[in-house]
Structure formats: C-alpha cells, structure tokens
Scaffold this active site. Structure first.
Site, short mmCIF file in Angstrom:
data_model
loop_
_atom_site.label_atom_id
_atom_site.label_comp_id
_atom_site.label_asym_id
_atom_site.label_seq_id
_atom_site.Cartn_x
_atom_site.Cartn_y
_atom_site.Cartn_z
N ASP A 12 0.93 33.24 64.98
CA ASP A 12 2.35 32.88 64.92
C ASP A 12 2.68 32.41 63.51
O ASP A 12 1.92 31.68 62.87
CB ASP A 12 2.65 31.77 65.94
CG ASP A 12 4.14 31.61 66.19
OD1 ASP A 12 4.60 31.96 67.30
OD2 ASP A 12 4.86 31.14 65.27
N ASN A 67 7.78 32.59 77.35
CA ASN A 67 9.18 32.23 77.54
C ASN A 67 9.96 33.44 78.03
O ASN A 67 9.77 34.56 77.52
CB ASN A 67 9.78 31.72 76.23
CG ASN A 67 9.20 30.38 75.83
OD1 ASN A 67 9.03 29.50 76.67
ND2 ASN A 67 8.86 30.22 74.55
N GLU A 111 13.09 33.63 71.96
CA GLU A 111 13.84 34.05 70.76
C GLU A 111 13.61 35.51 70.40
O GLU A 111 14.49 36.12 69.80
CB GLU A 111 13.46 33.15 69.59
CG GLU A 111 14.01 31.74 69.75
CD GLU A 111 13.93 30.91 68.48
OE1 GLU A 111 12.98 31.14 67.71
OE2 GLU A 111 14.79 30.04 68.30
N VAL A 112 12.43 36.03 70.69
CA VAL A 112 12.14 37.42 70.32
C VAL A 112 12.12 38.26 71.59
O VAL A 112 11.35 37.98 72.51
CB VAL A 112 10.79 37.52 69.57
CG1 VAL A 112 10.50 38.97 69.22
CG2 VAL A 112 10.81 36.66 68.31
N HIS A 126 5.92 38.40 74.79
CA HIS A 126 4.79 37.82 74.06
C HIS A 126 4.26 36.64 74.84
O HIS A 126 5.03 35.86 75.40
CB HIS A 126 5.16 37.42 72.63
CG HIS A 126 6.43 36.63 72.51
ND1 HIS A 126 7.68 37.20 72.67
CD2 HIS A 126 6.65 35.32 72.27
CE1 HIS A 126 8.61 36.27 72.51
NE2 HIS A 126 8.01 35.11 72.28
N HIS A 151 2.11 33.25 74.24
CA HIS A 151 1.59 32.34 73.23
C HIS A 151 0.22 31.83 73.69
O HIS A 151 0.09 31.41 74.85
CB HIS A 151 2.49 31.11 73.08
CG HIS A 151 3.89 31.39 72.60
ND1 HIS A 151 4.31 31.09 71.32
CD2 HIS A 151 4.97 31.91 73.24
CE1 HIS A 151 5.59 31.41 71.19
NE2 HIS A 151 6.03 31.91 72.35
P1 AMP Z 1 9.68 32.57 71.65
O1 AMP Z 1 10.54 31.36 71.45
O2 AMP Z 1 8.75 32.43 72.82
O3 AMP Z 1 10.47 33.85 71.65
O4 AMP Z 1 8.68 32.61 70.40
C1 AMP Z 1 8.85 33.44 69.30
C2 AMP Z 1 7.74 33.10 68.35
O5 AMP Z 1 7.63 34.14 67.41
C3 AMP Z 1 7.94 31.80 67.57
O6 AMP Z 1 6.84 30.93 67.82
C4 AMP Z 1 7.99 32.27 66.11
O7 AMP Z 1 7.39 31.36 65.23
C5 AMP Z 1 7.24 33.58 66.19
N1 AMP Z 1 7.56 34.54 65.14
C6 AMP Z 1 8.79 34.95 64.77
N2 AMP Z 1 8.69 35.87 63.80
C7 AMP Z 1 7.36 36.07 63.58
C8 AMP Z 1 6.62 36.90 62.70
N3 AMP Z 1 7.21 37.74 61.83
N4 AMP Z 1 5.26 36.83 62.74
C9 AMP Z 1 4.65 35.97 63.60
N5 AMP Z 1 5.31 35.17 64.45
C10 AMP Z 1 6.65 35.21 64.44
#
Ligand code: AMP
Length: 125
Positions: free
Chosen positions: A39, A97, A105-106, A110, A112
């Site tokens: 991350d 999430n 957010e993404v 994924h 974690h």
């Molecule tokens: P979530 O809130 O579960 O969607 O987590 C998204 C995660 O993606 C966060 O912990 C970010 O720090 C991580 N993240 C976002 N962009 C990148 C990236 N380019 N490389 C690695 N991790 C990322």
C-alpha cells in the site's frame, strides 16, 4: 471520496492501471489470478493489498459474478501472500471495504493485509 460499489466497473481506476502496467507498484506477488503490492500509505509495518486480475468493483461484485476458479485463485493468493510475508505465526488482519459506509476509495476489489506488530482490537469510530 468513498465510491458507490453498485456502479459498473470503471477501467480507468488506479488498480486497473496498475494491472495493465501503466502505473508502477511495489509488487510482492503475482500469479494468474491475483496481484499483491505494498500500500502506498501504509497503516501498519506490513500493509499489502491483494487484488484479483479480473474486473470486479468490490467483494459483493466478485462473490456474485466471479467464476469458482477466480474465487479459489484469489482466496488462495491472499493466503499465499500472508504466508510468504511470514505473518501466520505472529498473526495478521484482513480487511475488504465495500462501498460508501466502509469508505472504499478504489473501485477494484482489494483485500488489505495488515501485520508486523500487535494490531490491537479492531476499532470502529
Ligand atoms: P480502500 O479505502 O479500501 O479503497 O483502500 C484503498 C487503498 O489503496 C488505500 O489504503 C490507499 O493508500 C491505497 N492506494 C491508493 N493508490 C495506491 C497506489 N497507487 N499504490 C498502492 N496503494 C494505493
């Protein structure tokens, strides 16, 4: 910004770009089913993300639409990454999430993996 996990898959999301090699990542594992990388904003000494190779918005989308082979491959990859990182004996935490209330957010599924120190009880703010 949290995402609406019921929307269609957006192939411009950052993890789709990582999968296509358009954006670099600190890779720790890759096979036919999954990619794992550190991350970018670690919340624990070890904080790795494992993503499926297929285009799934979130756990709900994946569990409803992925093939048995994709699901087995992804779940096995998560376990393999945690073992390779030496996290089984000390223990670790998994988190996925899903949508607005979780603050996903993404919009690409994924999981974690957190570890590397005693993480304490899970806290909800
Ligand atoms: P979530 O809130 O579960 O969607 O987590 C998204 C995660 O993606 C966060 O912990 C970010 O720090 C991580 N993240 C976002 N962009 C990148 C990236 N380019 N490389 C690695 N991790 C990322």
């Amino acid at each position: 910004m949290p995402i609406d996990a019921t929307l269609p898959y957006d192939d411009q999301n950052i993890f789709a770009k990582i999968l296509r090699g358009e954006i670099p990542c600190k890779k720790v594992f890759e096979d036919d089913w999954a990619l794992a990388f550190h991350d970018i904003n670690p919340q624990a000494p070890t904080h790795v993300l494992v993503i499926p190779k297929g285009a799934y918005v979130c756990w709900d989308d994946f569990s409803a639409k992925a093939s048995d082979a994709e699901i087995a491959g992804f779940v096995r990859a998560v376990g393999q990454v945690a073992r390779a990182l030496g996290l089984v004996e000390p223990g670790y935490r998994l988190l996925a999430n899903i949508g607005m209330d979780s603050h996903q957010e993404v919009p690409h599924l994924h999981v974690h993996i957190f570890g590397g120190k005693p993480l304490g009880p899970m806290l909800m703010r």
